[in-house]
Design an enzyme around this catalytic site. Structure first.
Site, PDB file in Angstrom:
ATOM      1  CE1 TYR A 131       2.284 -21.407 -14.835  1.00  0.00           C
ATOM      2  CE2 TYR A 131       2.069 -18.722 -14.326  1.00  0.00           C
ATOM      3  CZ  TYR A 131       2.634 -20.086 -14.407  1.00  0.00           C
ATOM      4  OH  TYR A 131       4.277 -19.762 -14.332  1.00  0.00           O
ATOM      5  CD  GLU A 132      -4.668 -25.621 -18.992  1.00  0.00           C
ATOM      6  OE1 GLU A 132      -4.664 -25.276 -20.223  1.00  0.00           O
ATOM      7  OE2 GLU A 132      -4.697 -26.477 -18.780  1.00  0.00           O
ATOM      8  CB  SER A 133      -4.985 -23.310 -13.100  1.00  0.00           C
ATOM      9  OG  SER A 133      -4.050 -22.412 -12.613  1.00  0.00           O
TER      10      SER A 133
END
Lengths: 253, 310
Positions: A49-51
């Protein structure tokens, strides 16, 4: 029971995922596509996830890319700078994107409708979408198929598809291959090798050619020939997909 | 740099340090870790003409735009839960804020150049797209295409960006400003290292000995930090992993209120101008709500809030 449009889109997007792919997923239908692939054809798929949540395996569906159930089931939690750095490095095989607009070259708009300086409608902005579209190996776009969402040219290129045609990505030094598939609620589309323009691959059951033409502001290649109908998968797979989202958080239509 | 024993200050003192017109950057990603106690205090004290250079700090920027405190925004993505941020979008559409669009990685590389003490960073993002083609107030200092002088490879370069103030919300800090955070960091350690001044708001203040004992969680050493403020529930109505869940109801209230300037003003009147400080704000939120959101120490989320009773 027949497959709903959301379910067909999830299954079609999941088909592009190969086992052992590293996939970057946002929220919404792509999460379902990735989870469906992981439960069927791609058990070794790793989701990032880009997080900064890496290889997360949440028991419950995450409600956003930074949701806490992702954090406690990741093999690593790091920064967005790292996660999107992995994309630029070429480590991400496949990324899923949605958009307010998509055009015949697969360029995506998530920034403004109308003129940038005086927008008719301000949208949320790129986030990691441009980064994924620039550097992920394959891009899969998932979108409702509406006339206003399919203009000949997007009002703002947030995420590069093939820009204005063949050779353009290379000329600007972009790393990834660009969009390989567009999955809508009317059909499945790819891009022509030579012209880089959108080409139909299959039409969903019960959908007419006219419906697709009416809902698109540009000419889609391959519409005049024989078009295969999108194959529905088995009832068993249908039940499996439904069991992944029992509360209908993502599968709505 | 201030001496260690002067770093620990009150929220009011910290907010007073920020002048009108400052270039600010806030921590946060999606529903988590925005320094919202600090932001509410900024709104109470009527800050104006702010310049925002952010990455994922949607909740902070949405409130500040609603309060009319913002002139310029470098934006990569501002989303409320499941949709647009109504105040930010309205201000952009009406032209009361000016915007410059980046990708998440693009703007983070601008911070990274500043954090590394170098003038620019090469990137392989933004190039070819309108993020590069269309340049507004950062014209000629945003991103440009560039041929690598060593190999000739086409890429982009982005110039360094050092905000005047980074305000970051962390899990634990000591009085000197050593900061700890569990889970994803967004990229707040980079933004803090880039900024000219750093204000940390922390859920807990702990002894330096405790930081040493658990140093695997430290994300930023004290010598980058100017001030530390103790702000329990300081990201509310957002959440902090292992401390408390985000409050979906209150987040929805903000998004609903943001649909028109009148309802947004009513929200501020009731919840921000109407509470003289954060203690009064949390009195109004109520202990029952806060207890419902409090994280289960094992799972890091509130099982009660997520209706997953053990």
């Amino acid at each position: 029971m027949s497959w709903t449009k959301d379910e067909l889109m999830i299954a079609a997007a999941a088909e592009v995922i190969e086992n052992r792919d590293i996939a970057l997923v946002g929220i919404g239908l792509p999460v379902m596509a990735a989870m469906f692939a992981k439960h069927t054809t791609a058990p070794d798929l790793k989701l990032i996830y880009e997080s900064g949540a890496i290889d997360a395996q949440p028991k419950d569906l995450p409600q956003g890319p930074g949701d806490f159930p992702l954090l406690r089931t990741s093999t690593m939690t790091t920064s967005l700078f790292d996660a999107l750095g992995y994309v630029q490095r070429g480590k991400v095989d496949i990324a899923f994107l949605g958009a307010a607009e998509i055009d015949q070259y697969g360029n995506l708009n998530a920034t403004v409708i109308g003129d940038y300086m005086h927008p008719d409608c301000r949208l949320p902005g790129s986030g990691g979408a441009n980064d994924m579209g620039s550097g992920a190996r394959k891009i899969v776009v998932i979108s409702r198929h509406l006339r206003r969402k399919f203009p000949a040219r997007v009002s703002y290129i947030t995420t590069p598809g093939f820009l204005c045609g063949p050779g353009e990505r290379e000329r600007h030094g972009l790393g990834g291959e660009g969009p390989v598939r567009v999955v809508t609620d009317l059909g499945i589309f790819g891009f022509d090798d030579e012209t880089k323009r959108m080409r139909i691959l299959s039409i969903h059951p019960g959908v007419s050619k006219q419906e697709i033409i009416r809902n698109t502001q540009f000419e889609i290649l391959g519409m005049d020939g024989e078009i295969p109908v999108t194959a529905e998968k088995s009832e068993e797979l249908h039940r499996l997909l439904q069991s992944l989202d029992p509360q209908h958080i993502y599968i709505k239509n | 740099m201030t001496t260690a024993n002067k770093k620990l200050i009150s929220l009011r003192e910290a907010a007073a340090l920020v002048p009108d017109g400052a270039n600010m950057s806030f921590s946060g990603f999606a529903e988590t870790n925005n320094p919202l106690s600090f932001v509410r205090e900024m709104i109470r004290t009527g800050k104006t003409h702010l310049e925002i250079s952010g990455m994922g700090d949607a909740q902070s920027v949405e409130l500040l735009c609603g309060a009319g405190a913002v002139d310029l925004v470098r934006v990569s993505n501002y989303m409320a839960k499941n949709g647009r941020c109504p105040n930010f979008c309205r201000c952009a559409q009406q032209g009361t804020i000016r915007t410059e669009d980046y990708s998440h990685f693009g703007i983070t590389n601008r911070f990274f150049a500043a954090a590394m003490g170098i003038p620019f960073m090469p990137v392989k993002v933004m190039i070819g797209s309108d993020l590069c083609e269309i340049q507004n107030f950062d014209k000629d200092r945003k991103v440009m295409e560039f041929d690598d002088p060593f190999s000739g490879e086409r890429c982009g370069i982005v110039p360094r960006l050092a905000p005047d103030f980074a305000v970051i919300h962390v899990a634990r800090a000591d009085a000197e400003g050593n900061c700890q955070l569990y889970g994803i960091t967004s990229s707040i350690e980079i933004i803090a290292r880039a900024a000219k001044h750093v204000i940390v708001t922390a859920e807990e203040i702990v002894d330096t000995e405790e930081i040493r004992r658990t140093n695997q969680f430290t994300i930023l050493p004290s010598f980058f930090v100017d001030y530390v403020v103790h702000c329990p529930f300081g990201a509310y109505p957002g959440g902090v992993f292992t401390y408390y869940d985000y409050d979906l109801e209150h987040l929805d209230l903000i998004t609903r209120s943001g649909k028109s300037p009148d309802t947004m003003e009513a929200y501020f009147d009731e919840w921000v101008y109407g509470t003289k400080d954060e203690a009064a704000f949390f009195d109004k939120v109520g202990i029952r709500r806060l207890m419902d959101l409090r994280a289960d120490p094992y799972s890091g989320v509130s099982l009660r809030n997520r209706r997953q009773f053990l």
